[in-house]
Design a protein around this motif. Sequence first.
Motif, PDB file in Angstrom:
ATOM      1  N   GLU A 154       0.839  -1.200   0.000  1.00 32.28           N
ATOM      2  CA  GLU A 154       0.000   0.000   0.000  1.00 32.28           C
ATOM      3  C   GLU A 154       0.875   1.251   0.000  1.00 32.28           C
ATOM      4  N   GLY A 155       0.601   2.127  -0.935  1.00 32.53           N
ATOM      5  CA  GLY A 155       1.384   3.352  -1.055  1.00 32.53           C
ATOM      6  C   GLY A 155       2.586   3.231  -1.960  1.00 32.53           C
ATOM      7  N   SER A 156       2.873   2.022  -2.471  1.00 34.27           N
ATOM      8  CA  SER A 156       4.006   1.842  -3.386  1.00 34.27           C
ATOM      9  C   SER A 156       3.502   1.807  -4.824  1.00 34.27           C
ATOM     10  N   SER A 157       4.388   2.110  -5.747  1.00 31.56           N
ATOM     11  CA  SER A 157       4.005   2.185  -7.155  1.00 31.56           C
ATOM     12  C   SER A 157       3.912   0.790  -7.771  1.00 31.56           C
ATOM     13  N   PRO A 158       2.786   0.472  -8.423  1.00 30.17           N
ATOM     14  CA  PRO A 158       2.666  -0.815  -9.115  1.00 30.17           C
ATOM     15  C   PRO A 158       3.175  -0.758 -10.551  1.00 30.17           C
ATOM     16  N   PHE A 159       3.755   0.403 -10.944  1.00 27.95           N
ATOM     17  CA  PHE A 159       4.189   0.566 -12.325  1.00 27.95           C
ATOM     18  C   PHE A 159       5.600   0.041 -12.552  1.00 27.95           C
ATOM     19  N   LYS A 160       6.286  -0.332 -11.483  1.00 23.42           N
ATOM     20  CA  LYS A 160       7.587  -0.967 -11.648  1.00 23.42           C
ATOM     21  C   LYS A 160       7.385  -2.454 -11.909  1.00 23.42           C
ATOM     22  N   GLU A 161       8.470  -3.145 -12.210  1.00 24.60           N
ATOM     23  CA  GLU A 161       8.380  -4.575 -12.499  1.00 24.60           C
ATOM     24  C   GLU A 161       8.063  -5.355 -11.223  1.00 24.60           C
ATOM     25  N   SER A 162       7.195  -6.332 -11.352  1.00 24.37           N
ATOM     26  CA  SER A 162       6.887  -7.181 -10.199  1.00 24.37           C
ATOM     27  C   SER A 162       8.091  -8.070  -9.889  1.00 24.37           C
ATOM     28  N   PRO A 163       8.339  -8.369  -8.616  1.00 25.91           N
ATOM     29  CA  PRO A 163       9.508  -9.184  -8.252  1.00 25.91           C
ATOM     30  C   PRO A 163       9.371 -10.619  -8.746  1.00 25.91           C
ATOM     31  N   SER A 164      10.496 -11.257  -8.951  1.00 28.23           N
ATOM     32  CA  SER A 164      10.501 -12.652  -9.387  1.00 28.23           C
ATOM     33  C   SER A 164      10.242 -13.568  -8.197  1.00 28.23           C
ATOM     34  N   LEU A 165       9.767 -14.763  -8.485  1.00 29.02           N
ATOM     35  CA  LEU A 165       9.588 -15.757  -7.433  1.00 29.02           C
ATOM     36  C   LEU A 165      10.952 -16.211  -6.922  1.00 29.02           C
ATOM     37  N   PRO A 166      11.031 -16.670  -5.677  1.00 32.94           N
ATOM     38  CA  PRO A 166      12.324 -17.129  -5.136  1.00 32.94           C
ATOM     39  C   PRO A 166      12.904 -18.264  -5.976  1.00 32.94           C
ATOM     40  N   SER A 167      14.209 -18.233  -6.164  1.00 38.52           N
ATOM     41  CA  SER A 167      14.877 -19.307  -6.901  1.00 38.52           C
ATOM     42  C   SER A 167      14.984 -20.545  -6.016  1.00 38.52           C
ATOM     43  N   PHE A 168      15.030 -21.703  -6.653  1.00 39.25           N
ATOM     44  CA  PHE A 168      15.052 -22.968  -5.913  1.00 39.25           C
ATOM     45  C   PHE A 168      16.380 -23.675  -6.118  1.00 39.25           C
ATOM     46  N   ASN A 169      16.967 -24.111  -5.005  1.00 40.37           N
ATOM     47  CA  ASN A 169      18.176 -24.925  -5.031  1.00 40.37           C
ATOM     48  C   ASN A 169      17.929 -26.147  -4.158  1.00 40.37           C
ATOM     49  N   ALA A 170      18.057 -27.327  -4.740  1.00 42.44           N
ATOM     50  CA  ALA A 170      17.691 -28.556  -4.037  1.00 42.44           C
ATOM     51  C   ALA A 170      18.523 -28.765  -2.773  1.00 42.44           C
ATOM     52  N   GLU A 171      19.826 -28.546  -2.862  1.00 42.15           N
ATOM     53  CA  GLU A 171      20.686 -28.785  -1.701  1.00 42.15           C
ATOM     54  C   GLU A 171      20.390 -27.793  -0.576  1.00 42.15           C
ATOM     55  N   GLU A 172      20.166 -26.535  -0.945  1.00 44.96           N
ATOM     56  CA  GLU A 172      19.821 -25.544   0.076  1.00 44.96           C
ATOM     57  C   GLU A 172      18.473 -25.867   0.713  1.00 44.96           C
ATOM     58  N   PHE A 173      17.547 -26.344  -0.102  1.00 39.16           N
ATOM     59  CA  PHE A 173      16.232 -26.709   0.419  1.00 39.16           C
ATOM     60  C   PHE A 173      16.352 -27.849   1.426  1.00 39.16           C
ATOM     61  N   LEU A 174      17.089 -28.901   1.076  1.00 38.65           N
ATOM     62  CA  LEU A 174      17.238 -30.052   1.971  1.00 38.65           C
ATOM     63  C   LEU A 174      17.999 -29.670   3.234  1.00 38.65           C
ATOM     64  N   SER A 175      19.006 -28.821   3.084  1.00 39.56           N
ATOM     65  CA  SER A 175      19.774 -28.388   4.249  1.00 39.56           C
ATOM     66  C   SER A 175      18.903 -27.598   5.222  1.00 39.56           C
ATOM     67  N   GLY A 176      18.110 -26.683   4.680  1.00 41.80           N
ATOM     68  CA  GLY A 176      17.216 -25.909   5.540  1.00 41.80           C
ATOM     69  C   GLY A 176      16.136 -26.764   6.165  1.00 41.80           C
ATOM     70  N   LEU A 177      15.636 -27.732   5.402  1.00 40.66           N
ATOM     71  CA  LEU A 177      14.587 -28.611   5.917  1.00 40.66           C
ATOM     72  C   LEU A 177      15.126 -29.508   7.023  1.00 40.66           C
ATOM     73  N   ALA A 178      16.371 -29.952   6.882  1.00 41.88           N
ATOM     74  CA  ALA A 178      16.973 -30.795   7.921  1.00 41.88           C
ATOM     75  C   ALA A 178      17.112 -30.037   9.239  1.00 41.88           C
ATOM     76  N   LYS A 179      17.361 -28.741   9.162  1.00 39.78           N
ATOM     77  CA  LYS A 179      17.490 -27.934  10.376  1.00 39.78           C
ATOM     78  C   LYS A 179      16.126 -27.660  11.010  1.00 39.78           C
ATOM     79  N   ARG A 180      15.126 -27.406  10.170  1.00 38.28           N
ATOM     80  CA  ARG A 180      13.794 -27.066  10.689  1.00 38.28           C
ATOM     81  C   ARG A 180      13.019 -28.292  11.136  1.00 38.28           C
ATOM     82  N   GLY A 181      13.224 -29.412  10.461  1.00 34.74           N
ATOM     83  CA  GLY A 181      12.442 -30.606  10.755  1.00 34.74           C
ATOM     84  C   GLY A 181      11.184 -30.656   9.907  1.00 34.74           C
TER      85      GLY A 181
END
Length: 313
Positions: A154-181
């Motif tokens: 709210e209050g920001s300009s929608p005329f700029k480019e919308s941000p990209s979705l987060p990039s996915f890395n399998a090893e980073e995903f598994l590493s983070g998941l192992a820490k979180r459970g």
Amino acid sequence: PMILGVTNLFFLKALRSIPHIVSVGSPPANSSRTTLASRSSAGRLPRQPERLGHQQSSLRRFSPSSLLNAVRLRREGPLCLMTEHKEAIWSTYDAVTKPDTSVLNRLIDAGTSARVEESMSVVNNEILRRHFLELTTNFLSPFGPYFKITIPAEGSSPFKESPSLPSFNAEEFLSGLAKRGPGKFLSKRMRSNWLDLYRRFLNGHNFLPWFQRKCAVAELEQNRLWRQARLRTDIQNFISEMSELEIVDSFNSIERHLLGELQLQQSGKGAPDSMTVCQKLKGDLQAVFNVLPKDMQELILMNPDKAALVRGT
């Protein structure tokens, strides 16, 4: 994978490396193999007359004795079928999830009536469908942040480019998941090798098409929301607060969105409100053009295509 259906039990001796064996049905009445021990792998008794339906239903529920019978049957192995018939399953597959006895106990025995069996099958199917849907939803929940949609604040300009979705890395995903459970829900229902299930899912043939499809759906929805925001927002409310660099970026962004809408119209794939959006973007482009530095305006007008967009022709 191959499914081999046999009636000659000597296949069990000849092919001892079969990973999964399912024994179903009942032996012929003149069979030399007895059916006294024809309990299933879950310890269920043979079907009783319908008058004992209530008693049979209670016996078919999960119990410690049925667990012991299942363990005993697993220890004996499929070669026990050589002497007596049993409805059972033997498998080398190491299950990742634990048996959910609360779901097993909710399943209803259909009895001997065909009409009752059909209606009870509907109930049982719904119970199992909800159970596996809940399991699947919780299993896939760690991937949720990669499909998270960002809308203009709210209050920001929608005329700029919308941000990209987060990039996915399998090893980073598994590493983070192992820490979180796996989370509270799955930790109660999965064994210690739960992380290996995620690793196999990532390496399987189904993951990448599923992930790409989910990303495409999220991107389409995000683009739709930003498009609606640009349609509703008056750019004059932001121009006075923009720096020169932000004005130039906004001009380039609006130009790209306008060209995209025009291309969709020309290809016949434009949305029902595409004409309205184009008119709105043309007005926004002219408004931003009017506050650009004079030298940049002259440079833009030297390009026939850009000049046509600015003049709305």
